[in-house]
Write an enzyme that holds these catalytic residues in place. Sequence first.
Site, short mmCIF file in Angstrom:
data_model
loop_
_atom_site.label_atom_id
_atom_site.label_comp_id
_atom_site.label_asym_id
_atom_site.label_seq_id
_atom_site.Cartn_x
_atom_site.Cartn_y
_atom_site.Cartn_z
N ARG A 1 7.31 6.55 -4.31
CA ARG A 1 7.95 7.08 -3.11
C ARG A 1 7.34 6.38 -1.91
O ARG A 1 6.19 5.93 -1.96
CB ARG A 1 7.73 8.59 -3.00
CG ARG A 1 6.32 9.03 -2.64
CD ARG A 1 6.11 10.49 -2.90
NE ARG A 1 5.99 10.74 -4.32
CZ ARG A 1 4.85 10.61 -5.01
NH1 ARG A 1 3.75 10.22 -4.40
NH2 ARG A 1 4.80 10.86 -6.29
N ASP B 1 -4.09 -1.27 -1.16
CA ASP B 1 -5.18 -1.60 -0.22
C ASP B 1 -6.52 -1.01 -0.65
O ASP B 1 -7.58 -1.60 -0.43
CB ASP B 1 -4.84 -1.19 1.23
CG ASP B 1 -4.35 0.25 1.38
OD1 ASP B 1 -4.28 0.96 0.37
OD2 ASP B 1 -4.03 0.65 2.52
N SER C 1 0.81 -1.23 0.00
CA SER C 1 0.00 0.00 0.00
C SER C 1 0.84 1.27 0.00
O SER C 1 0.85 2.04 0.97
CB SER C 1 -0.94 -0.02 1.19
OG SER C 1 -1.70 -1.20 1.13
C1 GLC Z 1 -0.77 5.94 1.68
C2 GLC Z 1 -0.24 5.11 0.53
C3 GLC Z 1 -1.37 4.51 -0.27
C4 GLC Z 1 -2.33 3.76 0.64
C5 GLC Z 1 -2.78 4.66 1.78
C6 GLC Z 1 -3.66 3.92 2.78
O1 GLC Z 1 -1.46 7.02 1.16
O2 GLC Z 1 0.57 5.91 -0.30
O3 GLC Z 1 -0.87 3.63 -1.26
O4 GLC Z 1 -3.43 3.33 -0.10
O5 GLC Z 1 -1.66 5.17 2.48
O6 GLC Z 1 -3.01 2.84 3.34
#
Ligand code: GLC
Length: 524
Positions: A206, A244, A191
């Site tokens: 990143r 996620d 995620s």
């Molecule tokens: C951050 C991550 C993203 C994820 C979110 C919730 O924003 O960059 O990919 O979906 O957290 O976990």
Amino acid sequence: MRNHTRARHLSQRAAPFTTTTKATSQAERARRLRFTFQPVLTCLAGSFADVPQDLLKEIQALERLFTIDTAKLKQITDRFQAELDKGLSVEGGSIPMNPTWVMSFPTGYETGTYLALDMGGTNLRVCQITLTEQKSEFDIIQSKYRMPEELKTGEADELWEYIADCLMQFLETHHGDTSKLEKLPLGFTFSYPATQNYVDAGILQRWTKGFDIAGVEGHNVVPMFEAALAARGVPIKLAALINDTTGTLIASAYTDTKMKIGCIFGTGCNAAYMEDCGSIPKLAHLNLPPDTPMAINCEWGAFDNEHQVLLRTPYDITIDKDSPRPGQQAFEKMIAGLYLGEIFRLVMVDLHDNHETHIFANQDISKLRKAYSLDSSFLSAIEEDPYENLSETFELFQNKLDITPSLPELELIRRTAELIGTRAARLSACGVAAISRKKGYNTCHVGADGSVFNKYPNFKARGALALREILDWPEKNDPKEDDPIEILAAEDGSGVGAALIAALTLQRVKDGNMHGILHPENYQ
Ligand code: GLC
């Protein structure tokens, strides 16, 4: 160079801290039902009658800083919608709008057994999910492993080795001798923002959410992960790398066809929705059929990185400046669970040090000075304090921070928590409204998951109210009436959602849709 001693040390700690659990979608639905009883908006437990003038002035100043009125919400939503489009364009924008190669919703009739791995911020979760013959039903066994804090800022090798160890342990526990096991398909929920030219690859754009591991940004994470699996002989083949939010969208749509958007309001904050390939200019060169669906991981945490529309407080600016990635995730840093407690802490320290009122005067606030020592559950506890005299908040401050707040200070503490929590919920609604408007969804369900959504008091109700203001919904005739767009507790995205995405990907490869597949041999 790999540090073997340390890797061994870490692997010894790859012990599940919860035992295996088994659940079905019905249990999940029961869980969802609990959330349909919306909490009412709280009023301040006490009253400001006894608050001295100088403190009252501070409260009013904080209210001015943190309150977002309807007009501003609408302005933010307009810009949000434009930024979603920009993210899909060839030039791109702040919001990455990552195509995910998840190219259909589930029908509810998917079947088979899949593994799912969720590399979350706090835990590592491994699941085995069996999608049963019965429509929208599944069985799940899962183990959770602690994600050692030092791994988040450590070496890349150690991270992948730890993950491979956890997977191996899971297989040994549930399948015994792994040497005889056929390779199982895995959905890996990673995620973080990743460029996915293929469903089975992802170049980390990143790190977010406080992760800072050298040598991963700009690289495809899948080969690193697979190398660690191969080194240990873990019998797993990766079917899909998943965000996620995409998992949440797909898992929720499995049991509720009205689900159109998947959101996470947890340590981080983000959303995914289904776009048509014909509306994704940056994929035009691939000549995909225009009406083919493509799930987009928005990575909306990056909204307004250029600070055009969000009104940042001095506290937001400090959070950003002191974070491992200044200038990134502007929206997320005002909303997500990782930051809410820290915003609160910075307000308290500022009011102690720099303002004429000097709250907690003559007290030792050294514990309060520790960065990131308060998480969002601290704010939840303050907002949940049911007593007029805020006695639970008083105890919380005494026990956790060795601070003895006066009653007026307690009123200020409570109001500050409310302001921060309310701002987060109202800003979140802008993202949901922007996607809904962009897609022309006048009615739909939004599946949401994450600690802030599930545990922060009033987050849902405050978000729903903001959505009503932004979208100009008329007053309800009956308070029990559903809102046209409802944000509901989602099904388990990184477990069931990841399994479903693995199933959908295997199926589409079987059907001859090879778009976005890097390693067809893994799908035999
Ligand atoms: C951050 C991550 C993203 C994820 C979110 C919730 O924003 O960059 O990919 O979906 O957290 O976990």
